[in-house]
Design a protein around this motif. Structure first.
Motif, PDB file in Angstrom:
ATOM      1  N   ILE A 297       0.893  -1.162   0.000  1.00  0.00           N
ATOM      2  CA  ILE A 297       0.000   0.000   0.000  1.00  0.00           C
ATOM      3  C   ILE A 297       0.928   1.208   0.000  1.00  0.00           C
ATOM      4  N   LEU A 298       0.942   1.902  -1.100  1.00  0.00           N
ATOM      5  CA  LEU A 298       1.920   2.982  -1.224  1.00  0.00           C
ATOM      6  C   LEU A 298       1.276   4.364  -1.191  1.00  0.00           C
ATOM      7  N   ALA A 299      -0.051   4.388  -1.285  1.00  0.00           N
ATOM      8  CA  ALA A 299      -0.730   5.694  -1.242  1.00  0.00           C
ATOM      9  C   ALA A 299      -1.989   5.546  -0.390  1.00  0.00           C
ATOM     10  N   PRO A 300      -2.422   6.581   0.252  1.00  0.00           N
ATOM     11  CA  PRO A 300      -3.689   6.536   0.986  1.00  0.00           C
ATOM     12  C   PRO A 300      -4.824   6.266   0.006  1.00  0.00           C
ATOM     13  N   LYS A 301      -5.774   5.461   0.456  1.00  0.00           N
ATOM     14  CA  LYS A 301      -6.889   5.141  -0.454  1.00  0.00           C
ATOM     15  C   LYS A 301      -8.211   5.177   0.300  1.00  0.00           C
ATOM     16  N   VAL A 302      -9.261   5.479  -0.433  1.00  0.00           N
ATOM     17  CA  VAL A 302     -10.601   5.343   0.153  1.00  0.00           C
ATOM     18  C   VAL A 302     -11.471   4.583  -0.842  1.00  0.00           C
ATOM     19  N   ARG A 303     -12.480   3.945  -0.298  1.00  0.00           N
ATOM     20  CA  ARG A 303     -13.356   3.166  -1.178  1.00  0.00           C
ATOM     21  C   ARG A 303     -14.439   4.069  -1.748  1.00  0.00           C
ATOM     22  N   GLU A 304     -14.523   4.072  -3.053  1.00  0.00           N
ATOM     23  CA  GLU A 304     -15.563   4.844  -3.721  1.00  0.00           C
ATOM     24  C   GLU A 304     -16.238   3.950  -4.737  1.00  0.00           C
ATOM     25  N   ASN A 305     -17.539   3.864  -4.649  1.00  0.00           N
ATOM     26  CA  ASN A 305     -18.307   2.981  -5.533  1.00  0.00           C
ATOM     27  C   ASN A 305     -17.724   1.572  -5.587  1.00  0.00           C
ATOM     28  N   GLY A 306     -17.355   1.099  -4.437  1.00  0.00           N
ATOM     29  CA  GLY A 306     -16.880  -0.285  -4.354  1.00  0.00           C
ATOM     30  C   GLY A 306     -15.410  -0.475  -4.640  1.00  0.00           C
ATOM     31  N   ALA A 307     -14.714   0.542  -5.155  1.00  0.00           N
ATOM     32  CA  ALA A 307     -13.297   0.342  -5.476  1.00  0.00           C
ATOM     33  C   ALA A 307     -12.432   1.272  -4.644  1.00  0.00           C
ATOM     34  N   LEU A 308     -11.214   0.794  -4.345  1.00  0.00           N
ATOM     35  CA  LEU A 308     -10.287   1.627  -3.597  1.00  0.00           C
ATOM     36  C   LEU A 308      -9.608   2.579  -4.570  1.00  0.00           C
ATOM     37  N   VAL A 309      -9.643   3.864  -4.269  1.00  0.00           N
ATOM     38  CA  VAL A 309      -8.972   4.822  -5.150  1.00  0.00           C
ATOM     39  C   VAL A 309      -7.987   5.655  -4.334  1.00  0.00           C
ATOM     40  N   SER A 310      -6.890   5.988  -4.999  1.00  0.00           N
ATOM     41  CA  SER A 310      -5.863   6.777  -4.321  1.00  0.00           C
ATOM     42  C   SER A 310      -6.348   8.194  -4.094  1.00  0.00           C
ATOM     43  N   VAL A 311      -6.067   8.702  -2.926  1.00  0.00           N
ATOM     44  CA  VAL A 311      -6.432  10.089  -2.602  1.00  0.00           C
ATOM     45  C   VAL A 311      -5.241  10.691  -1.876  1.00  0.00           C
ATOM     46  N   ASP A 312      -5.302  11.953  -1.514  1.00  0.00           N
ATOM     47  CA  ASP A 312      -4.171  12.433  -0.739  1.00  0.00           C
ATOM     48  C   ASP A 312      -4.428  12.170   0.740  1.00  0.00           C
ATOM     49  N   TRP A 313      -3.386  12.344   1.522  1.00  0.00           N
ATOM     50  CA  TRP A 313      -3.472  11.984   2.925  1.00  0.00           C
ATOM     51  C   TRP A 313      -4.650  12.675   3.619  1.00  0.00           C
ATOM     52  N   ASP A 314      -4.820  13.948   3.320  1.00  0.00           N
ATOM     53  CA  ASP A 314      -5.856  14.680   4.042  1.00  0.00           C
ATOM     54  C   ASP A 314      -7.238  14.097   3.780  1.00  0.00           C
ATOM     55  N   ASP A 315      -7.480  13.781   2.513  1.00  0.00           N
ATOM     56  CA  ASP A 315      -8.799  13.209   2.187  1.00  0.00           C
ATOM     57  C   ASP A 315      -9.011  11.874   2.869  1.00  0.00           C
ATOM     58  N   ALA A 316      -7.935  11.115   2.915  1.00  0.00           N
ATOM     59  CA  ALA A 316      -8.058   9.806   3.551  1.00  0.00           C
ATOM     60  C   ALA A 316      -8.369   9.966   5.035  1.00  0.00           C
ATOM     61  N   PHE A 317      -7.652  10.855   5.663  1.00  0.00           N
ATOM     62  CA  PHE A 317      -7.910  11.075   7.087  1.00  0.00           C
ATOM     63  C   PHE A 317      -9.316  11.618   7.331  1.00  0.00           C
ATOM     64  N   THR A 318      -9.753  12.485   6.440  1.00  0.00           N
ATOM     65  CA  THR A 318     -11.096  13.019   6.604  1.00  0.00           C
ATOM     66  C   THR A 318     -12.118  11.891   6.587  1.00  0.00           C
ATOM     67  N   LYS A 319     -11.896  10.977   5.616  1.00  0.00           N
ATOM     68  CA  LYS A 319     -12.827   9.866   5.495  1.00  0.00           C
ATOM     69  C   LYS A 319     -12.773   8.973   6.743  1.00  0.00           C
ATOM     70  N   ALA A 320     -11.544   8.726   7.206  1.00  0.00           N
ATOM     71  CA  ALA A 320     -11.377   7.897   8.395  1.00  0.00           C
ATOM     72  C   ALA A 320     -12.065   8.554   9.577  1.00  0.00           C
ATOM     73  N   SER A 321     -11.856   9.804   9.682  1.00  0.00           N
ATOM     74  CA  SER A 321     -12.407  10.560  10.789  1.00  0.00           C
ATOM     75  C   SER A 321     -13.932  10.461  10.801  1.00  0.00           C
ATOM     76  N   GLU A 322     -14.524  10.577   9.614  1.00  0.00           N
ATOM     77  CA  GLU A 322     -15.988  10.436   9.506  1.00  0.00           C
ATOM     78  C   GLU A 322     -16.466   9.100  10.050  1.00  0.00           C
ATOM     79  N   LEU A 323     -15.693   8.054   9.718  1.00  0.00           N
ATOM     80  CA  LEU A 323     -16.120   6.714  10.121  1.00  0.00           C
ATOM     81  C   LEU A 323     -15.876   6.442  11.598  1.00  0.00           C
ATOM     82  N   LEU A 324     -14.978   7.197  12.171  1.00  0.00           N
ATOM     83  CA  LEU A 324     -14.534   6.849  13.520  1.00  0.00           C
ATOM     84  C   LEU A 324     -15.027   7.790  14.610  1.00  0.00           C
ATOM     85  N   LYS A 325     -15.243   9.005  14.257  1.00  0.00           N
ATOM     86  CA  LYS A 325     -15.499  10.014  15.286  1.00  0.00           C
ATOM     87  C   LYS A 325     -16.735   9.656  16.109  1.00  0.00           C
TER      88      LYS A 325
END
Ligand SMILES: Cc1cc2nc3c(=O)[nH]c(=O)nc-3n(C[C@H](O)[C@H](O)[C@H](O)COP(=O)(O)O)c2cc1C
Ligand code: SF4
Ligand code: FES
Lengths: 785, 425, 170
Positions: free
Chosen positions: A271-299
């Motif tokens: 895993i060389l880049a941060p990724k988030v799942r969009e429409n069923g597939a993992l897509v590379s995003v930048d770190w901030d977007d990934a953290f934002t998404k994580a934060s949404e799921l975890l907060k």
């Protein structure tokens, strides 16, 4: 001690030392080919000649013991001529292909030719023709270059214990040959190219891709098993080209798993880049977007955390800091093989060093496939066996060891209480007892005579008990370990300097982990059950792959289907298909950090190779996660982080501050005064299930390695195996059969092997049978599902 | 024993009954004194007395190295908790040697008796005779004799009613000269390739299966019964001091009556060749005499009067070795002869030591070229260098033996070599 | 523990052989010592020691196949290939060479039309030059299937060859 003169210098060495070793100890150079400090002496290369005053002929220093007052000279015109001639003899059949030889630059023959060789060989006859042979995925041969030093033969006999390399023919037709079916039968085969002093045995995976002088080297710790060997990582342009053992470290060898896993570092599984799942597939995003998404799921959510033990200590500490800051109620799990979370009388980790184990009077292995789990400890036991010292074993399978085990008993996991109770009765009869014996014995209805093996070994002055996975992952592990603890106490093997209680851990850093996580730790199974039961909203998995590894793959799948997964990892693994967010963390070759092995030995890795992509050291990912989710960042650099880690594990501090790292050992946890008696057995199914471990398949890194995957195919046994009698007892035969367990019924191909205990169903975690690892009992029958 | 108790009268020891018809059968052997004294030894002698007698006797090993037998036996540690083994070296591979064969095929009971006595002295329970693989007939004769000996309670449990028990087994080699070297013999008997072991440890301390082991030649062991019956002093008085007893010499080559002749030590080469072997096939003085098997350096006509003793032959520049005397008269082609011997050593090198493995083949290839008229002056230098640096730099003495003929040729007959070089010289 | 041996049915010792081997093993401190005698048995029973036979022997004695291979290839008297029915081994070493052994070999090669080391087309004879047979008084020495013939002349060899060719035993 013996004193002698080497080149007029008086030196003292232990009596019986060879002249060559005396020279080496005192920094005097003597050339040699066949000598190797870890192998028996062969004295065949005749390069190590020295002169001894009063002796008529030069002596081979490797096989001549020192004598009191002996006067040894290592440099004379006569010896120079002898060495020049030895080189000439050796080179008469040797090809002159140094420019294309992988060994070039680290070849003794090349070095000595420069130092001792004549300017021109005088051999003008035809060179002998030699055939190469196939040794499997790790070792290449180029036998024209062989100088017949027999190091490889001795390695195969003495270290690997396989004896599959030998010497055929005689005179100058003599050849070194291998007899292998598909590959060398050794998990240490990668050491062969290292010990070959010339370019006859070559490392296959790194063959023809690099030359020694192009490499940069740095020292690190292998995290592929709890032995945590010192390794030297050789890289070119930050690509790992080779992993090798480190000279003068506690283990002279490393295993194939640790050596060849490096192709996974650059595999597509990274895993060389941060990724988030969009429409069923993992897509590379930048770190901030990934953290934002994580934060949404975890907060504000109920979160469960599972991580793998092989991160550095700093990484582990940062996970704890993340938990404490963001999810102070979260349960944490890191061990995928422990079902019973009650405290153990002796927790995971070794009280002895592997050297002490090798030296003790008796060694008993209880329920462990040591050769697969701890290949280097196994080789020490093999060496011990060669020296005629006993090794006994009790367990569900006569796991292959490449050595003659002195006493061997096959039992089912459900027999353990009966084995221990029998041993207790035996030692009691000989006057050894401990408070709690009687009650423990009374709690067990049956007796199993395998306990005699244990009792006999315990009567020795020193006895190393190696408690393995069959016990550690037992439903009633706390009781069994309590029973063993009582036995060890009764026989005097639980004292400060004579503590033989060693519980083989699952991974690295065990001692540290029980200190850092003792208060919040749960079983991985429990964590998945809570998630499945709707008691958790999300899972954070840090490096762990519970579908590919461990005893809870079915439970893990169920949980991951239910709650979102935040995956922090260096290599993707089988859980990735569930990940909602992936945060890349650096591999162990790419970080600075501290590691503690099963013996409690501390190693600090420095000077790492650069990251390949956007991945960062785990601790940075954790700190960033805290920051993004609005927490107070507790540490901004490694030093601060270490200081925090040392609050839970004070001894680490000393080593980080420069204390002699070999002098400090982190002790495993002990829980004195516990009394845990065996539970009454209530079996629903008549077979015990034991999950097989394969060093070529277990672990996300290993599965990402093509080289090891290839090797795994060669060494594989069937998916589900039983003793032939087990099938006969059920009126069944080899082939498709029905297996029933609390997971339900399914059809599996059942294979047979003589060396498994009747009444046991062995499952390999790979492939179709993987889910069966979740169960401890099953039964078999014919017919359709 | 039918040998004279007067040392002055003794002409031969091992071969005393060698011409007696059917001596290989127990009945005939016993008629000629075999085993007559054994019971006395087993019941009245004790091991340390036997070893003392052996030391007094001055007997030196007849296999090649000439090491004092009593001393060798005294090195064996007692009460180690490990068994002690006795191995009889009947590998007889040294070119020119053929004496042990005669003892085995004509008087096997002499060897058996010697082994029982040696075994008793060394507290041996299991003894073995390692016979070269080609000696099928001799193996059969030995086995038949051993069978008879077992039946007569001369072997097995409680020999002749004594407390001593010993088993004896014949083991066949399979075509490897180096297995005559004692540690290679041990390896071979352990079921491995016969590659010599380095020493120390010496076999007396750690030999067969890591246990104390004595290896003795057939002739050495066959001498033991006479020594014990007639006394160490008796034996010491035969021959000359430090070279006691009789010795079997296997004489071959250009003599009229080649064969085995046992004579008291100190008999001269000339006497042996002229009085026993019927003289040379051509001429009156040999061109070359190899006195101790092909591995020993050559002597020349000028040494014809040398007494056959360990000391005198060493003084003359060679060794008594196994007592295999190869005689060559003026018709011999010494380059071809040497080439043939280099082939032998190249074929027989066990292969482990660098100089021996590579050097023996190298010597053969170079000298073959020289013999064929394609040699150069540099080849002559190579032969000398390659041979010199093999000798004494290896685990066993095979390499030294391989160097000996080449070095002898270069030293004594440089003109023969030069003559072959022809136009390339 | 032996290698996982797979061998054909031809290379199988008879039950008598197996019990003979069991007795033999008892004579030595370790079973490996029985390897050489057992290899001779195989050579006697099967004519030569095939790879199959080696695997079978490894299993019978509980040895690794490599241990068997090492021994078979080290010793010249173990044959991995079939030889002629009559193996004519001529010593050409020192004593025999000095007494006409080379000429004898040359004669035999010519008579049989083969080179040393080869076998005649009818599979009857193999000629091999061997090292000192330890019978130099009888030079030149020829071993015919383990039986020594001493002071052998060209005429003796011719007679033997003719006798065998006429269906007699050597
Ligand atoms: C290459 C080599 C070959 C030998 N061959 C024989 C042999 O065929 N028979 C023998 O008795 N000794 C042979 N020896 C000598 C033995 O190593 C050993 O010295 C001898 O058996 C000891 O017995 P002894 O003390 O009774 O002579 C050989 C030595 C070497 C180095
Ligand atoms: S000298 Fe030759 S025969 Fe002797 S051990 Fe060395 S290689 Fe083998
Ligand atoms: S190192 Fe001593 S002989 Fe090779």
């Amino acid at each position: 001690m013996t004193s002698l003169f080497i080149n007029d210098q008086e030196v003292e060495v232990a009596a019986g030392t060879s002249i060559l070793e005396a020279c080496r100890e005192n920094g005097v150079d003597v050339p040699y080919f066949c000598y190797h400090p870890e192998l028996s002496v062969a004295a065949n290369c005749r390069m190590c000649l020295v002169e001894v005053e009063g002796w008529p002929k030069p002596a081979a220093s490797c096989c001549t013991p020192v004598g009191e007052g002996m006067k040894v000279v290592t440099q004379t015109p006569g010896l120079e001529k002898d060495r020049e001639m030895m080189m000439e003899y050796l080179l008469i059949h040797h090809p002159l292909d140094c420019p294309v030889c992988d060994q070039g630059g680290s070849c003794k023959l090349q070095d000595y030719t420069v130092e001792h060789g004549a300017s021109k060989g005088r051999y003008s006859e035809p060179k002998r023709a030699v055939v190469n042979y196939e040794l499997g995925p790790f070792v290449n041969t180029c036998m024209t270059r062989c100088i017949h030093c027999t190091r490889c033969v001795r390695f195969a006999d003495e270290v690997a214990g396989t004896g599959d390399i030998g010497v055929l023919n005689r005179s100058d037709h003599m050849t070194i040959a291998g007899i292998v079916e598909e590959a060398l039968e050794s998990e240490l085969s990668g050491n062969l190219p290292d010990i070959c002093p010339v370019g006859a045995l070559l490392d296959k995976p790194s063959h023809d891709v690099s030359r020694p002088w192009e490499m940069t080297r740095h020292q690190s710790t292998c995290t592929q098993c709890p032995n945590g060997c010192d390794i030297q990582i050789e890289s070119r342009d930050d690509e790992v080209m080779r992993i090798q053992p480190v000279e003068n470290s506690p283990e002279p060898w490393i295993c194939d798993r640790g050596r060849y896993v490096y192709d996974a570092f650059r595999s597509e599984h990274r895993i060389l880049a941060p990724k988030v799942r969009e429409n069923g597939a993992l897509v590379s995003v930048d770190w901030d977007d990934a953290f934002t998404k994580a934060s949404e799921l975890l907060k504000g959510k109920r979160v469960g955390i599972l991580f793998s033990p092989d991160w550095s200590v700093e990484g582990q500490a940062s996970i704890r800091l993340m938990r404490d800051t963001l999810f102070p109620d979260a349960h944490v799990a890191y061990d995928l093989h422990r079902r019973d979370m009650r405290p153990f009388a002796f927790e995971e980790g070794f009280s002895m060093t592997t050297a002490q184990i090798a030296d003790s009077d008796q060694v008993v292995v209880l329920g462990s496939d040591l050769r697969q789990r701890l290949p280097l400890l196994m080789q020490r036991l093999r060496k011990r066996g060669l020296a005629g010292k006993p090794v006994s074993r009790i367990g569900a399978m006569n796991y292959r060891t490449n050595m003659d085990v002195t006493n061997d008993a096959l039992i089912r996991p459900r027999d353990w209480p009966a084995v221990i109770a029998f041993a207790m009765e035996q030692v009691s009869a000989l006057g050894k007892t401990a408070a709690g014996f009687d009650a423990w014995i009374a709690a067990v209805a049956d007796r199993h005579e395998a306990g005699k093996i244990l009792a006999d070994a315990l009567m020795a002055d020193s006895c190393a008990l190696l408690v393995g996975e069959e016990i550690r992952s037992h439903d009633d592990a706390a009781a069994l370990i309590n029973g063993l603890d009582l036995l060890m106490r009764a026989c005097g093997h639980a004292e400060k300097d004579n503590d033989g209680r060693n519980l083989i851990p699952e991974g690295m850093n065990t001692q540290v982990l029980s200190s850092i996580y003792g208060d919040v730790r749960v079983s991985a199974g429990e964590l998945f059950a809570s998630a499945s039961a709707g008691e958790l909203d999300a899972l954070i998995l840090v490096g762990s792959d519970p579908i590919g590894d461990g005893l809870f793959p079915a439970a893990a799948k169920a949980a991951l289907e239910k709650v979102p997964l935040i995956q922090v990892a260096a290599v993707s693994g089988q859980i990735s298909k569930y990940a909602a967010v992936q945060l890349p963390a650096a591999a162990y070759a790419e970080i600075e950090g501290t590691f503690v092995n099963m013996e409690g030995r501390i190693r600090v890795a420095t000077n790492p190779i650069k990251s390949l992509g956007q991945e960062r050291p785990l601790w940075k990912v954790m700190m960033r996660m805290i920051q993004v989710m609005g927490g107070e960042v507790p540490a901004v650099n490694l030093t601060e982080l270490r200081a925090l880690a040392c609050q839970s594990v004070p001894v680490l501090g000393g080593v980080c501050d420069g204390a002699d790292r070999d002098a400090v050992m982190v002790a495993p946890a002990r829980n004195k005064g516990l009394v845990t008696y065996p539970n009454a057995q209530k079996s629903k199914f008549n077979l015990d299930v034991v999950s097989r471990y394969s060093m070529y398949r277990e672990g996300a890194w290993v599965r990402a390695s093509e080289a090891l995957t290839e090797a795994g195919k060669i060494h594989a046994l069937g998916d589900v195996i039983v003793h032939p009698d087990t099938l006969i007892a059920h009126g069944l035969s080899e082939g498709e059969n029905k297996v029933s367990s609390f997971l339900g019924e399914s059809l599996y191909h059942i294979a047979v092997r003589e060396d498994v205990s009747p009444g046991v169903l062995f499952v390999s975690k790979r492939g179709v049978a993987g889910d069966l690892s979740d169960v401890t009992e099953a039964s078999i029958s014919g017919g359709a599902v | 024993m039918t040998i004279s108790s007067d040392p002055k009268q003794v002409k031969q020891i091992c071969f005393d009954n060698i011409n007696v018809p059917d001596m290989n059968t127990l009945a005939v052997a016993q008629k000629h004194g075999a085993y007559a004294f054994l019971s006395t030894v087993l019941k009245e002698f004790n091991p340390s007395k036997i070893i003392d007698e052996m030391k007094t006797s001055g007997l030196r090993g007849r296999g090649g190295a000439g090491f004092p037998t009593g001393l060798k036996w005294s090195f064996v540690p007692r009460n180690t908790g490990k068994p002690t083994y006795l191995l009889c070296n009947a590998d007889e591979g040294e070119p020119g040697t053929f004496k042990d064969r005669d003892i085995m095929r004509f008087d096997p009971h002499l060897l058996i008796e010697g082994m029982i006595m040696a075994g008793f002295a060394l507290d041996v329970k299991d003894a073995y005779i390692y016979v070269r693989g080609e000696f099928v007939h001799e193996v059969n004769v030995m086995n038949a004799a051993i069978k008879e000996a077992y039946a007569a309670n001369l072997l097995g449990e409680n020999i002749l009613g004594s407390d001593y028990s010993m088993n004896l087994t014949v083991h066949r080699g399979a075509g490897a000269y180096v297995c005559g070297e004692e540690t290679a013999l041990i390896e071979s008997l352990e079921g491995k390739p016969g590659r010599p072991r380095f020493k120390p440890p010496f076999p007396a301390i750690e030999g067969f299966y890591g246990c104390p082991t004595v290896v003795n030649n057939v002739e050495t062991l066959a001498t033991v019964p006479a020594i014990l019956e007639l006394g160490g002093d008796w034996h010491a008085a035969i021959g000359i001091p430090n070279n006691a007893g009789c010795k079997i010499f296997s004489v071959s080559g250009h003599v009229n009556k080649p064969g085995n002749y046992e004579v008291p030590m100190g008999t001269s080469l000339k006497t042996l060749i002229e009085d026993y072997c019927g003289g040379l096939q051509h001429g009156t003085v040999p061109k070359v005499i190899i006195p101790g098997g092909s591995s020993t350096p050559w002597l020349l006509g000028e040494h014809y009067d040398t007494p056959l003793t360990y000391d005198d032959l060493m003084k003359a520049g060679s060794f008594l070795g196994s007592g295999a005397i190869i005689v060559m008269d003026e018709t011999a082609d010494l380059v071809a002869f040497t080439r043939r011997l280099t082939h032998f050593y190249a074929h027989e090198s066990c292969g482990q030591c660098t100089p021996c493995r590579e050097g023996t083949g190298w010597l053969e290839r170079v000298i073959t070229r020289v013999e064929n008229g394609q040699g150069t002056q540099e080849d002559v230098t190579v032969l000398g260098d390659a041979a010199t640096h093999m000798a004494g730099r290896t685990i066993c003495a095979l390499a030294e033996g391989a160097a000996a003929p080449v070095l002898s040729l270069l030293k004594h007959f440089p003109e023969d070599v030069q003559a072959c070089l022809g136009e390339n010289a | 523990m032996s290698a996982d041996a797979v061998y054909s049915q031809e290379a199988r010792f008879s039950d008598e052989r197996l019990s003979e081997i069991a007795e033999l093993v008892k004579r030595y401190p370790g079973a490996q010592s029985a390897l050489m005698p057992v290899l001779y048995m195989a050579q006697e029973d099967f004519g030569y020691i095939s790879m199959d036979a080696q695997k079978m022997i490894a299993e019978v004695l509980g040895l690794r196949l490599m241990k068997v291979r090492e021994v078979v290839t080290f010793y010249t008297m173990f044959k991995e290939q079939p030889t002629g029915k009559y193996l004519l081994e001529v010593c050409t070493n020192a004593g025999c060479m000095l007494n006409g052994a080379n000429e004898l070999v040359a004669h035999m090669c010519e008579t049989l039309g083969i080179k040393q080391g080869e076998t005649t087309a009818d599979g009857l004879f193999t000629i091999a030059e061997v090292e000192c047979a330890g019978a130099c008084a009888g030079a030149p020495v020829v071993q015919v299937n383990n039986t020594y013939h001493e002071k052998v002349t060209a005429a003796d060899m011719d007679a033997l060859i003719t006798k065998v060719r006429d269906g007699g035993a050597a």
